[in-house]
Scaffold this active site. Structure first.
Site, PDB file in Angstrom:
ATOM      1  NE  ARG A  21      40.430  29.876  43.814  1.00 42.28           N
ATOM      2  CZ  ARG A  21      39.580  29.255  43.020  1.00 42.28           C
ATOM      3  NH1 ARG A  21      39.074  28.076  43.351  1.00 42.28           N
ATOM      4  NH2 ARG A  21      39.231  29.784  41.859  1.00 42.28           N
ATOM      5  CG  ASN A  31      47.428  28.975  39.971  1.00 40.21           C
ATOM      6  OD1 ASN A  31      47.581  30.112  39.549  1.00 40.21           O
ATOM      7  ND2 ASN A  31      46.378  28.630  40.710  1.00 40.21           N
ATOM      8  NE  ARG A  80      43.163  30.107  49.487  1.00 39.76           N
ATOM      9  CZ  ARG A  80      43.098  30.911  48.422  1.00 39.76           C
ATOM     10  NH1 ARG A  80      43.954  30.740  47.419  1.00 39.76           N
ATOM     11  NH2 ARG A  80      42.195  31.869  48.359  1.00 39.76           N
ATOM     12  CB  SER A  91      43.094  37.683  47.041  1.00 38.12           C
ATOM     13  OG  SER A  91      43.006  37.255  45.704  1.00 38.12           O
ATOM     14  CD  GLN A 112      47.518  38.688  42.521  1.00 35.61           C
ATOM     15  OE1 GLN A 112      47.349  37.608  43.076  1.00 35.61           O
ATOM     16  NE2 GLN A 112      46.543  39.533  42.309  1.00 35.61           N
ATOM     17  NE  ARG A 166      44.292  62.266  20.187  1.00 41.36           N
ATOM     18  CZ  ARG A 166      43.292  61.424  20.430  1.00 41.36           C
ATOM     19  NH1 ARG A 166      42.076  61.905  20.663  1.00 41.36           N
ATOM     20  NH2 ARG A 166      43.470  60.123  20.432  1.00 41.36           N
TER      21      ARG A 166
END
Length: 231
Positions: A21, A31, A80, A91, A112, A166
């Site tokens: 976007r 982006n 888009r 998404s 991504q 642990r």
């Protein structure tokens, strides 16, 4: 003879789809912001193309400048819709926006661009895992040796280990954490469930450095250093 050949034919390659976007909020124009001199989304466009795992690499955006940069990098542009590019849009809405234009598409990968450390080998091996496992979808994960806690009734409560016993790192497999690098799915599974992950889900394990995603300026600074060292 044709029946025998069909039995051994490779499955159709998925399309790689990068949703980008124009209205990024945390880091403006994230982006396509240059990372070490390269627009961010170009890292994944180039890696997807180099992998040979995809029929085509598509960048879907509502922003003309983003699409122009994507095409120069070798991707196919998809305009888009405004509805699927809203701040509140998921998404998945972007996935449907593209997949509905290619009804014959059998499988797709959501890539991504905020995970620029993903390599061509990662994409190639991930898609191979998706096909060989017979899965409906695939998630990428990183193995992390971290002890998880939550707060219940004002007290800290361990979630994945016993503090009295642990475990040593070498004696414990750790936890698999979704790293968001990419997802592969059958388009029919997406249509049936409305989700990128559904049905039989396979996991593809990636290197520890790919756990980081870019959401904040601090993330950017850290990952920019990792990218400079890796590529």
């Amino acid at each position: 003879m044709s029946f025998i050949l069909n039995c051994f034919s490779s499955p159709p390659k998925p399309h790689a789809l990068i949703l980008a976007r124009g209205g990024s909020k945390g880091i403006p124009r994230k982006n396509i912001k240059p990372m070490n001199g390269v627009p961010l989304l170009v890292y994944n466009v180039k890696a997807c193309l180099a992998s040979g795992a995809f029929e085509k690499v598509v960048v879907s955006s509502d922003d003309d400048e983003i699409l122009e940069i994507a095409v120069k990098a070798g991707a196919v542009a998809h305009k888009r819709s405004a509805e699927s590019a809203k701040d509140t849009a998921s998404s998945e809405s972007g996935l449907f926006d593209y997949c509905d234009t290619v009804p014959e598409l059998v499988s797709c990968a959501l890539v991504q661009c905020t995970s620029p450390l993903t390599t061509a080998e990662d994409f190639r091996n991930g898609v191979m895992k998706f096909h060989s496992s017979g899965a409906d979808s695939l998630v990428t994960v990183v193995r992390a040796h971290r002890f998880l806690w939550s707060i219940k009734d004002g007290q800290a409560v361990p979630q994945n280990y016993d503090p009295v016993k642990r475990p040593r790192r070498q004696d414990w497999n750790g936890e698999l954490i979704e790293n968001g690098a990419f997802y592969v799915f059958k388009t029919q599974a997406l249509r049936d469930s409305g989700s990128r992950l559904s049905g039989k889900i396979a996991a593809f394990e990636m290197s520890e450095d790919t756990l980081a995603e870019i959401d904040t300026p601090t993330d950017w600074a850290i990952i920019e250093g990792l990218v400079a060292a890796k590529f």
